[in-house]
Design an enzyme around this catalytic site. Structure first.
Site, short mmCIF file in Angstrom:
data_model
loop_
_atom_site.label_atom_id
_atom_site.label_comp_id
_atom_site.label_asym_id
_atom_site.label_seq_id
_atom_site.Cartn_x
_atom_site.Cartn_y
_atom_site.Cartn_z
N LYS A 1 -9.07 -2.42 -34.08
CA LYS A 1 -9.53 -3.57 -34.87
C LYS A 1 -9.05 -3.41 -36.31
O LYS A 1 -9.04 -2.30 -36.82
CB LYS A 1 -11.06 -3.64 -34.84
CG LYS A 1 -11.64 -3.78 -33.43
CD LYS A 1 -13.16 -3.67 -33.45
CE LYS A 1 -13.75 -3.68 -32.04
NZ LYS A 1 -15.22 -3.50 -32.05
N ASP B 1 -19.46 -5.28 -29.70
CA ASP B 1 -19.14 -4.05 -30.41
C ASP B 1 -20.32 -3.10 -30.18
O ASP B 1 -21.40 -3.52 -29.75
CB ASP B 1 -18.95 -4.37 -31.89
CG ASP B 1 -18.82 -3.13 -32.74
OD1 ASP B 1 -17.97 -2.28 -32.41
OD2 ASP B 1 -19.58 -2.99 -33.72
N ASP C 1 -20.54 -6.55 -36.17
CA ASP C 1 -21.20 -6.33 -37.45
C ASP C 1 -20.22 -6.06 -38.58
O ASP C 1 -20.56 -6.26 -39.75
CB ASP C 1 -22.17 -5.14 -37.35
CG ASP C 1 -21.42 -3.81 -37.28
OD1 ASP C 1 -21.62 -2.96 -38.16
OD2 ASP C 1 -20.61 -3.63 -36.35
N ASP D 1 -21.28 0.33 -32.37
CA ASP D 1 -21.92 0.83 -33.59
C ASP D 1 -22.26 -0.31 -34.53
O ASP D 1 -21.39 -1.09 -34.91
CB ASP D 1 -21.01 1.83 -34.29
CG ASP D 1 -20.82 3.11 -33.50
OD1 ASP D 1 -21.80 3.84 -33.33
OD2 ASP D 1 -19.69 3.37 -33.04
N THR E 1 -15.47 -1.10 -28.30
CA THR E 1 -15.77 -0.23 -29.43
C THR E 1 -14.55 0.50 -29.94
O THR E 1 -13.62 0.79 -29.18
CB THR E 1 -16.87 0.80 -29.05
OG1 THR E 1 -17.08 1.70 -30.14
CG2 THR E 1 -16.45 1.61 -27.82
N SER E 2 -14.57 0.82 -31.24
CA SER E 2 -13.49 1.61 -31.84
C SER E 2 -13.70 3.10 -31.61
O SER E 2 -12.85 3.91 -31.97
CB SER E 2 -13.41 1.32 -33.34
OG SER E 2 -13.06 -0.03 -33.57
#
Length: 220
Positions: free
Chosen positions: A141, A16, A166, A18, A109-110
């Site tokens: 996600k 991931d 995270d 961030d 990543t989102s």
């Protein structure tokens, strides 16, 4: 720092972005606080829900009357691209990435691609050969499709991947994809309750690569 299974070997590491490779909490929360206040939301309750998921999904989840979730998310992305003050790498992340075979790791990543690249540049994180971003999946996600797509692009089986995450949404996505998960707690303000292995950051995290297999160890 604890690495519970240093002997397990993986063919791919999926990160991931961030909160996992870089810390963008300050910038993200500045922008989303302004948005929440404009729409009369309870900021204290709202902010913990924004991490690890796509902006369009966060907006849509509020069910605000007359709001175009796609348009709002696009504007928020513009604001986030313009504001990268305080975006820094999670300690040790860059050093670890430099030691990984370039064809055996990916970022999942989102964030939209443009925002991801802007933040990575600000934090000094290199662009991998494989990236999966918000544009690549129809459901973000905790849907596992993003991690499954990354494994497919790296040409490895899901069970051969270790996910670094995270946020709860990302942890659930990794689990649903049938992958092992390592929880990174660098940006957490409270202890994490999880059955997964945890690391605070990447400082002192050893990596051994042998015949295409990568193993982690604790050197701290």
């Amino acid at each position: 720092m604890s690495v519970e299974h240093p002997s397990i070997a993986y063919r791919a590491f999926l990160f991931d972005m961030d909160g996992t490779l870089l810390n963008s909490v300050a910038a993200t929360e500045r922008i989303w606080t302004r948005w929440a206040m404009r729409h009369g939301l309870d900021v204290a309750k709202f902010l913990p829900t924004i991490h690890g998921v796509r902006a369009v999904d966060t907006v849509a989840r509020q069910n605000l009357p007359g709001i175009d979730a796609q348009a709002e998310a696009a504007q928020l992305t513009v604001e986030e691209i313009e504001d990268v003050e305080g975006v820094v790498e999670v300690p040790g992340a860059l050093a670890l990435l430099k030691r990984l075979p370039p064809t055996q790791w990916a970022i999942v990543t989102s964030a939209p691609m443009a925002l991801a690249l802007r933040r990575m540049e600000a934090a000094g994180i290199p662009r991998p050969e494989v990236m999966v971003t918000a544009e690549d999946v129809s459901s973000g996600k905790p849907n596992p499709n993003c991690y499954l797509l990354a494994a497919q692009r790296l040409q490895v089986a899901p069970g051969e991947c270790l996910v670094f995450e995270d946020a709860q949404a990302g942890i659930k996505a990794g689990e649903a994809a049938g992958m092992d998960v390592m929880v990174v707690t660098a940006t957490h303000t409270h202890p994490v309750v999880t059955l997964h292995s945890q690391i605070k950051d990447y400082l002192g995290l050893g990596i051994a690569v042998d015949d295409g297999l990568m193993r982690l160890s604790n050197h701290r």
